[in-house]
Scaffold this active site. Sequence first.
Site, mmCIF file in Angstrom:
data_model
loop_
_atom_site.group_PDB
_atom_site.id
_atom_site.type_symbol
_atom_site.label_atom_id
_atom_site.label_comp_id
_atom_site.label_asym_id
_atom_site.label_seq_id
_atom_site.Cartn_x
_atom_site.Cartn_y
_atom_site.Cartn_z
ATOM 1 N N TYR A 88 37.513 13.557 33.554
ATOM 2 C CA TYR A 88 36.447 14.380 32.974
ATOM 3 C C TYR A 88 36.470 14.243 31.464
ATOM 4 O O TYR A 88 37.551 14.286 30.854
ATOM 5 C CB TYR A 88 36.637 15.855 33.351
ATOM 6 C CG TYR A 88 35.708 16.263 34.474
ATOM 7 C CD1 TYR A 88 34.338 16.106 34.322
ATOM 8 C CD2 TYR A 88 36.189 16.790 35.650
ATOM 9 C CE1 TYR A 88 33.474 16.456 35.349
ATOM 10 C CE2 TYR A 88 35.333 17.149 36.675
ATOM 11 C CZ TYR A 88 33.969 16.974 36.521
ATOM 12 O OH TYR A 88 33.114 17.314 37.516
ATOM 13 N N GLU A 143 33.684 15.737 29.176
ATOM 14 C CA GLU A 143 32.489 16.357 28.587
ATOM 15 C C GLU A 143 32.602 16.368 27.071
ATOM 16 O O GLU A 143 33.674 16.660 26.526
ATOM 17 C CB GLU A 143 32.309 17.802 29.061
ATOM 18 C CG GLU A 143 31.787 17.920 30.470
ATOM 19 C CD GLU A 143 32.902 18.158 31.451
ATOM 20 O OE1 GLU A 143 34.023 17.685 31.179
ATOM 21 O OE2 GLU A 143 32.633 18.802 32.486
ATOM 22 N N ASP A 178 10.318 3.043 26.872
ATOM 23 C CA ASP A 178 11.262 2.836 27.969
ATOM 24 C C ASP A 178 11.314 1.326 28.233
ATOM 25 O O ASP A 178 10.391 0.757 28.826
ATOM 26 C CB ASP A 178 10.763 3.609 29.191
ATOM 27 C CG ASP A 178 11.626 3.389 30.423
ATOM 28 O OD1 ASP A 178 12.446 2.453 30.436
ATOM 29 O OD2 ASP A 178 11.459 4.153 31.388
ATOM 30 N N THR A 196 17.555 1.315 31.132
ATOM 31 C CA THR A 196 18.666 1.219 32.069
ATOM 32 C C THR A 196 19.557 0.093 31.555
ATOM 33 O O THR A 196 19.148 -0.706 30.707
ATOM 34 C CB THR A 196 18.191 0.881 33.498
ATOM 35 O OG1 THR A 196 17.363 -0.269 33.432
ATOM 36 C CG2 THR A 196 17.432 2.036 34.110
ATOM 37 N N LYS A 237 19.353 -3.992 34.465
ATOM 38 C CA LYS A 237 18.281 -4.946 34.805
ATOM 39 C C LYS A 237 18.512 -6.228 33.999
ATOM 40 O O LYS A 237 19.529 -6.882 34.202
ATOM 41 C CB LYS A 237 16.922 -4.293 34.573
ATOM 42 C CG LYS A 237 16.712 -3.058 35.477
ATOM 43 C CD LYS A 237 15.334 -2.467 35.363
ATOM 44 C CE LYS A 237 15.120 -1.336 36.346
ATOM 45 N NZ LYS A 237 15.385 -0.012 35.805
ATOM 46 N N ARG A 284 24.971 -0.100 36.801
ATOM 47 C CA ARG A 284 23.849 0.814 37.022
ATOM 48 C C ARG A 284 24.010 2.022 36.104
ATOM 49 O O ARG A 284 25.018 2.737 36.177
ATOM 50 C CB ARG A 284 23.909 1.234 38.493
ATOM 51 C CG ARG A 284 22.747 1.967 39.056
ATOM 52 C CD ARG A 284 22.744 1.781 40.556
ATOM 53 N NE ARG A 284 22.379 0.412 40.852
ATOM 54 C CZ ARG A 284 21.127 -0.038 40.837
ATOM 55 N NH1 ARG A 284 20.117 0.770 40.576
ATOM 56 N NH2 ARG A 284 20.868 -1.303 41.090
#
Length: 429
Positions: free
Chosen positions: A56, A58, A202, A228, A231, A237
């Site tokens: 974790y 954060e 985008d 993203t 691609k 991903r």
Amino acid sequence: MVNFFTADISEADPLISNAINDEVRRQVDGLELIASENFVSEAVLEAAGTVFTNKYAEGYPGKRYYGGCEFADVVEQAAIDRAKEIFGAEHANVQPHSGAQANMAVLLAALDHGDTILGMNLSHGGHLTHGHPLNFSGINYKVADYGVDRESEQIDYDALERSAEENRPKLLICGASAYPRTIDFDRIGAIARGVGAKVMADIAHIAGLVATGLHPSPVPHCEFVTTTTHKTLRGPRGGLILTREEFAKVIDRSVFPGVQGGPLVHIIAAKAVAFGEALRDDFKTYQQQILDNAKALADSLSGTGLRLVSGGTDNHLLLVDVYEGGKGITGKEAEKALDEVHITVNKNTIPFDTQKPFVASGIRLGTPALTTRGMKEPEMQKIGEMIAAIVREPKSDDVKTRVREEVAEMAARFPMYRSRGERDANAAG
Ligand code: DSN
């Protein structure tokens, strides 16, 4: 009893292990033409499969809410620095789990509930998160849209400008998931400034091209750039936001705690590796080959008489009108027939489509994945002919048998991943 820490997956979970091996074979033995997919390097795969999945973290490097983040800080800072260098951006947030979450974070940062956005119509090539009524973007904000000109099937910038003047959006959204032409970010930025709007570009599909200067960059013209990472950028991903220093704090707050909790540190490690690969000279050679391959595929398909939306392509993807106003087959039928010969594509609506999205008149093809395998223009010429043969005679078993053999022969000439069993056999032998 298998040892929890040391058992490999084939012992620990045969069902999932077999599915993974089957998926390796599917990817290796077929021809992958989904425009939004790619094949990552073994180094990216390895980083994504590490013990960082346990952590974790954060917050952001140097400012975490949990202890033990010193190595998470190393990978996240590397990912941030490399992303900024690739795109010449002042600030990068590498935590979005996906493109949709990157877009959600920008909308949360740039808008108040109920504000107006102006985005590209999904059926003209836009994206769900650019204002579709069933998506958070269409549910929480007022949406106006723009699209392509009926004749040229390219973005109608004059109509976009008129719509911006009429609707006075607070945020103009550009970028697309099924648009084969260059996007004029400079002009879109000027239109937005004229109506006092900010812009989110985008670039999920074209990020690799932008990274290497083979598509004009939105960074100088747009307040927010999202993408993203999986691609054309050929990473794991995930998502990424680029912005100017003045919006750094609001974007970081918007990602965490705004729309996400703990970041996926293993995926951020894999992003860092992929960004390192994108900074190498051979990444530009790869991106140029994607473009050359897309042109060769377009020429091959056009040569068979199939109609390409907008007449061709400037980027990594093509939209083929397989329905031809009723003379041909639907996109859904074409996708299925091509699947049967191990050519993977997706059905796609075309501008002003008369078919529903789940049926569609077109198929979308892209060259990033096969270019990663090393395929070049001669293979694209042949693939265009194979696709046309199937689309013209989708019910012929003879044609399917022939094309299936041609696909297998071509795939075998461009080897890539091996299943665990093959790796072990190789190591032993
Ligand atoms: N699903 C992606 C694509 O295929 O383009 C967009 O989110």
